[in-house]
Design a protein around this motif. Structure first.
Motif, PDB file in Angstrom:
ATOM      1  N   ALA A  40      82.695  15.177  83.290  1.00 57.58           N
ATOM      2  CA  ALA A  40      82.296  16.346  82.499  1.00 57.58           C
ATOM      3  C   ALA A  40      82.199  16.033  81.013  1.00 57.58           C
ATOM      4  CB  ALA A  40      83.284  17.492  82.730  1.00 57.58           C
ATOM      5  N   PHE A  41      83.041  15.129  80.509  1.00 60.29           N
ATOM      6  CA  PHE A  41      83.016  14.792  79.082  1.00 60.29           C
ATOM      7  C   PHE A  41      82.051  13.655  78.791  1.00 60.29           C
ATOM      8  CE2 PHE A  41      86.887  17.144  79.642  1.00 60.29           C
ATOM      9  CZ  PHE A  41      86.889  17.970  78.530  1.00 60.29           C
ATOM     10  N   ASP A  42      81.856  12.768  79.754  1.00 61.07           N
ATOM     11  CA  ASP A  42      80.897  11.675  79.554  1.00 61.07           C
ATOM     12  C   ASP A  42      79.508  12.213  79.247  1.00 61.07           C
ATOM     13  OD1 ASP A  42      82.803   9.680  80.169  1.00 61.07           O
ATOM     14  OD2 ASP A  42      82.479   9.998  82.310  1.00 61.07           O
ATOM     15  N   ASP A 127      70.529   8.893  78.168  1.00 62.48           N
ATOM     16  CA  ASP A 127      71.123   8.267  76.986  1.00 62.48           C
ATOM     17  C   ASP A 127      72.637   8.478  76.949  1.00 62.48           C
ATOM     18  OD1 ASP A 127      68.642   7.399  76.189  1.00 62.48           O
ATOM     19  OD2 ASP A 127      68.347   8.979  74.692  1.00 62.48           O
ATOM     20  N   ARG A 128      73.091   9.688  77.304  1.00 63.66           N
ATOM     21  CA  ARG A 128      74.528   9.948  77.315  1.00 63.66           C
ATOM     22  C   ARG A 128      75.222   9.132  78.404  1.00 63.66           C
ATOM     23  NH1 ARG A 128      72.261  11.930  74.016  1.00 63.66           N
ATOM     24  NH2 ARG A 128      72.944   9.973  73.109  1.00 63.66           N
ATOM     25  N   GLU A 131      75.504   5.635  77.112  1.00 61.99           N
ATOM     26  CA  GLU A 131      76.539   5.607  76.082  1.00 61.99           C
ATOM     27  C   GLU A 131      77.930   5.540  76.702  1.00 61.99           C
ATOM     28  OE1 GLU A 131      78.265   8.738  72.711  1.00 61.99           O
ATOM     29  OE2 GLU A 131      76.258   9.003  73.534  1.00 61.99           O
ATOM     30  N   SER A 132      78.094   6.194  77.854  1.00 62.63           N
ATOM     31  CA  SER A 132      79.388   6.239  78.534  1.00 62.63           C
ATOM     32  C   SER A 132      79.577   5.094  79.517  1.00 62.63           C
ATOM     33  CB  SER A 132      79.540   7.575  79.271  1.00 62.63           C
ATOM     34  OG  SER A 132      79.479   8.661  78.366  1.00 62.63           O
ATOM     35  N   GLY A 133      78.579   4.225  79.631  1.00 62.09           N
ATOM     36  CA  GLY A 133      78.689   3.094  80.537  1.00 62.09           C
ATOM     37  C   GLY A 133      78.544   3.461  81.997  1.00 62.09           C
ATOM     38  N   ILE A 134      77.804   4.537  82.284  1.00 67.37           N
ATOM     39  CA  ILE A 134      77.625   5.005  83.657  1.00 67.37           C
ATOM     40  C   ILE A 134      76.217   4.666  84.127  1.00 67.37           C
ATOM     41  CG2 ILE A 134      77.577   7.031  85.164  1.00 67.37           C
ATOM     42  CD1 ILE A 134      79.550   8.339  83.203  1.00 67.37           C
TER      43      ILE A 134
END
Length: 288
Positions: A40-42, A127-128, A131-134
């Protein structure tokens, strides 16, 4: 109710970020947690995630709490239906107007999942994730398309969704922003899929069917989202919408108001979290 504070470079659909914030804040402030979402925060991006973790209470005004209850309940309803469908052998999931939903990360790798949303929202989400490495799982496809124009069966077919196989469709927080004719077209297109296909969606209810309190809440929300560039474009008589579903070959049609949602998901909670009718209803239907 105002849309949440947002950052530069936000997706075009600010409502998508507002809903994502609701799901994230639920992980921090509500007990027990109805929706467990470890990503949820990633999906918020590092800056907004950090701000929210430091002070989630800025998102806890009374109207934001009731909105959060509705958001997590509708998301939980979809997840419950997806889990049940997969348990019966369904291997196709379609998320229409996916926004910043993270359901695709909880889909088993033997199930084909296609997400569809506008190009800017999809790119912002990708992009998010980066950024989170997912990484996007190999069984998941992100499609950029406009639901008002997309020929669903052809588009989805080109990306591995077979209309002859049962498919579960999620369409949350989308139909209010589409014209009535487009909503009808989406329902007709989904009805052409295999028997036992399902759809879960929310829709606005016409003002004449709302109580005075609901009318006030609906007007406040409508003004907020219109000011953010996302005006609501459709509303329905719930009985006529259910009849439309039945006439298009759906069965087991269900319409959930706040009372039904609270009875299913928010009974006897120590934190008192409750949904409040604000002009939206949740619908589920199965292709007969």
């Amino acid at each position: 109710m105002n849309p949440q504070p947002l950052l530069d470079g936000i997706p075009r659909r600010q409502s998508a970020l507002t809903m994502a914030l609701a799901r994230a804040v639920h992980q921090l402030l509500d007990e027990p947690t109805l929706l467990h979402d470890r990503h949820a925060f990633d999906i918020l991006g590092s800056n907004l995630a950090r701000q929210t973790l430091v002070d989630p209470y800025v998102h806890n005004a009374p109207m934001l709490r009731t909105m959060r209850a509705a958001v997590v309940a509708r998301t939980r309803l979809v997840e419950d239906r997806v889990v049940r469908a997969i348990g019966t052998g369904v291997r196709q999931v379609v998320i229409l107007g996916a926004g910043l939903d993270t359901l695709f990360l909880r889909i088993p790798d033997n199930v084909r999942c296609v997400e569809l949303d506008q190009a800017q929202t999809q790119q912002w989400k990708l992009d998010r994730l980066k950024e989170s490495g997912i990484s996007v799982p190999s069984n998941v496809v992100f499609l950029a398309a406009d639901l008002a124009e997309a020929p669903l069966m052809e588009l989805l077919g080109n990306h591995g969704i077979d209309p002859k196989l049962p498919t579960i469709f999620s369409c949350l927080g989308v139909l209010p922003y589409l014209e009535t004719s487009v909503v009808s077209a989406i329902i007709r297109q989904v009805s052409l899929y295999s028997s036992q296909s399902e759809i879960v969606f929310d829709a606005r209810i016409s003002r004449e069917f709302l109580s005075p309190v609901e009318q006030w809440m609906e007007e406040m929300a409508a003004r907020s989202f219109a000011a953010a560039g996302e005006p609501w474009l459709s509303a329905f008589d719930p009985a006529q919408l259910m009849e439309m579903l039945l006439c298009n070959g759906f069965c087991d049609v269900e319409c959930l108001d706040a009372e039904a949602i609270n009875a299913r998901y928010f009974m006897r909670r120590r934190d008192g979290l409750q949904a409040v009718d604000g002009g939206l209803r949740l619908f589920t239907a199965t292709v007969g």
